[in-house]
Design an enzyme around this catalytic site. Structure first.
Site, PDB file in Angstrom:
ATOM      1  N   GLU A 177       0.832  -1.217   0.000  1.00 60.93           N
ATOM      2  CA  GLU A 177       0.000   0.000   0.000  1.00 60.93           C
ATOM      3  C   GLU A 177       0.862   1.261   0.000  1.00 60.93           C
ATOM      4  O   GLU A 177       1.307   1.705   1.056  1.00 60.93           O
ATOM      5  CB  GLU A 177      -0.932  -0.001   1.218  1.00 60.93           C
ATOM      6  CG  GLU A 177      -1.828   1.253   1.272  1.00 60.93           C
ATOM      7  CD  GLU A 177      -2.781   1.290   2.458  1.00 60.93           C
ATOM      8  OE1 GLU A 177      -2.786   0.351   3.270  1.00 60.93           O
ATOM      9  OE2 GLU A 177      -3.528   2.273   2.573  1.00 60.93           O
ATOM     10  N   LYS A 214      -2.387  -1.841  -3.333  1.00 61.74           N
ATOM     11  CA  LYS A 214      -3.462  -1.020  -2.754  1.00 61.74           C
ATOM     12  C   LYS A 214      -3.070   0.441  -2.898  1.00 61.74           C
ATOM     13  O   LYS A 214      -2.466   1.037  -1.994  1.00 61.74           O
ATOM     14  CB  LYS A 214      -3.664  -1.414  -1.278  1.00 61.74           C
ATOM     15  CG  LYS A 214      -4.701  -0.563  -0.555  1.00 61.74           C
ATOM     16  CD  LYS A 214      -5.103  -1.163   0.771  1.00 61.74           C
ATOM     17  CE  LYS A 214      -6.015  -0.214   1.537  1.00 61.74           C
ATOM     18  NZ  LYS A 214      -6.639  -0.812   2.706  1.00 61.74           N
TER      19      LYS A 214
HETATM   20  C1  5MM Z   1      -8.346   1.191   8.271  1.00 63.05           C
HETATM   21  O1  5MM Z   1      -7.237   2.087   8.415  1.00 63.05           O
HETATM   22  C2  5MM Z   1      -5.968   1.493   8.154  1.00 63.05           C
HETATM   23  C3  5MM Z   1      -5.048   1.637   9.316  1.00 63.05           C
HETATM   24  O2  5MM Z   1      -4.599   2.961   9.442  1.00 63.05           O
HETATM   25  P1  5MM Z   1      -3.712   3.395  10.729  1.00 63.05           P
HETATM   26  O3  5MM Z   1      -2.530   2.490  10.809  1.00 63.05           O
HETATM   27  O4  5MM Z   1      -3.366   4.818  10.416  1.00 63.05           O
HETATM   28  O5  5MM Z   1      -4.569   3.272  11.909  1.00 63.05           O
HETATM   29  C4  5MM Z   1      -5.407   2.101   6.866  1.00 63.05           C
HETATM   30  O6  5MM Z   1      -4.132   1.607   6.539  1.00 63.05           O
HETATM   31  C5  5MM Z   1      -6.336   1.761   5.774  1.00 63.05           C
HETATM   32  O7  5MM Z   1      -6.324   0.354   5.585  1.00 63.05           O
HETATM   33  C6  5MM Z   1      -6.001   2.410   4.465  1.00 63.05           C
HETATM   34  O8  5MM Z   1      -5.529   3.716   4.638  1.00 63.05           O
HETATM   35  C7  5MM Z   1      -7.250   2.450   3.633  1.00 63.05           C
HETATM   36  O9  5MM Z   1      -8.290   2.976   4.416  1.00 63.05           O
HETATM   37  P2  5MM Z   1      -9.195   4.126   3.817  1.00 63.05           P
HETATM   38  O10 5MM Z   1     -10.037   4.593   4.955  1.00 63.05           O
HETATM   39  O11 5MM Z   1      -8.240   5.169   3.317  1.00 63.05           O
HETATM   40  O12 5MM Z   1      -9.971   3.424   2.722  1.00 63.05           O
END
Ligand code: 5MM
Length: 340
Positions: A178, A220
């Site tokens: 990602e 991702k």
């Molecule tokens: C769900 O949030 C994931 C964990 O984020 P943190 O480590 O900052 O708590 C994050 O990696 C998420 O999987 C991705 O950013 C995609 O989530 P979004 O909300 O951007 O679709």
């Protein structure tokens, strides 16, 4: 089963037409922020209760092939005592695990970050595997500013992502790679295009150097979009056109699937943009899917409000959002389906 067979089987179960991935791997600080929007405290029990609701949603497997979990969730149980990863597996969804340990500033690259967590990763993955995880996720974050990301930042982040991916594959875990280019800022869509292309080119060079087998990873990425505060915003067709052009330039055809993150888009925007991408994809060599966190969970939190009697409504909200994104996987979504 050989490592190769494990990777093959997991990819085959994750990459399914009409389905995507639910990201439910918020770290404690992020979960606290999400719960604060509905004024509830984030603690082990509230996170267990909330994530039990998500994962026990009836028929969620119709549109979700895998769920990314946070470490704590691997050991948590439903109200009737079933381990949450087992709930997923029994309902045809693959359990996954976030393995990065968050970001720190990257020295000598002002404004850039670097993700931590490589030390001891092999041992941690082996433990997670015993707990049921079959794929992993690692996120590198890139801010856009006139000076960022720097070349040093892009190279260092790519190297770390590739080392993580190689370690995952060596133990039979499929890595989600990602590289998230943040939406914050007032940059144009064309500048986002340039940055995203440079970031992904660095990532694929590093994956090549580290001999990562592209057939067994999930990319991702963020979509190519103008910054959140840019004067000139873009419609789904422009976003789709730029995103597909950028991906065709940077992503090898050996990759099976691209699961976009939502990155702060509203649930409707994220679905409409994925829909436009699929409607325009033609003979793209990869499946184009979703791995949304906020864009799937925002309506669930709103419906739940921390009240047990709202659990059913929360599950309905998740099922409905997953279904709409399932339609967007085929380019079959339209805004009027929101009210069905
Ligand atoms: C769900 O949030 C994931 C964990 O984020 P943190 O480590 O900052 O708590 C994050 O990696 C998420 O999987 C991705 O950013 C995609 O989530 P979004 O909300 O951007 O679709």
């Amino acid at each position: 089963m050989s490592i190769q067979n494990e990777l093959q089987t997991t990819i085959a179960e994750l990459v399914v037409k009409g389905k995507g991935i639910l990201a439910a791997d918020e770290s404690h600080p992020t979960m606290a922020k999400r719960f604060a929007t509905i004024k509830i405290d984030s603690n082990e029990e509230s996170r267990r209760a909330y994530r039990s609701i998500l994962l026990t949603t009836p028929n969620l497997g119709d549109f979700i092939s895998g769920v990314i979990l946070f470490e704590e969730t691997l050991e948590q149980k439903t109200d009737d005592g079933k381990l949450l990863p087992a709930v997923l597996a029994d309902n045809g969804m693959v359990p996954g695990i976030k393995v990065d340990k968050g970001t720190l500033p990257l020295a000598n690259a002002s404004g850039d970050l670097i993700t931590q967590g490589l030390d001891g990763l092999t041992e941690r993955l082996e433990g997670y595997k015993v707990q049921g995880a079959r794929f992993a996720k690692w996120r590198e974050v890139y801010s856009i500013s006139p000076n960022n990301p720097t070349q040093l930042g892009m190279d260092a982040n790519a190297e770390v992502l590739a080392r993580y991916a190689a370690i995952c594959q060596s133990v039979g875990i499929v890595p989600i790679v990602e590289p998230e280019v943040l939406l914050d800022g007032d940059h144009t869509i064309d500048y986002c295009f340039e940055v995203t292309e440079a970031v992904q080119r660095a990532v694929f060079h590093a994956l090549y150097r580290h001999r990562v087998e592209l057939e067994y990873i999930v990319l991702k990425p963020s979509m190519v979009m103008p910054g959140k505060t840019a004067q000139c915003q873009a419609n789904p067709e422009e976003i789709a056109e730029k995103t597909l052009t950028q991906l065709r330039r940077s992503v090898p055809a050996a990759m099976p699937v691209i699961n976009f993150l939502s990155g702060g888009q509203t649930p409707k925007e994220a679905t409409a943009n994925l829909n436009a991408i699929n409607a325009m994809a033609g003979n793209a060599p990869w499946e184009l899917s979703f791995s949304y966190g906020r864009a799937l969970q925002q309506p669930v939190l709103q419906a739940w409000q921390g009240e047990p009697e709202n659990s059913k409504a929360a599950q309905n909200a998740l099922y409905q959002r997953a279904k709409l994104n399932g339609a967007a996987r085929y380019g079959n979504y339209s805004a009027n389906m929101e009210n069905e």
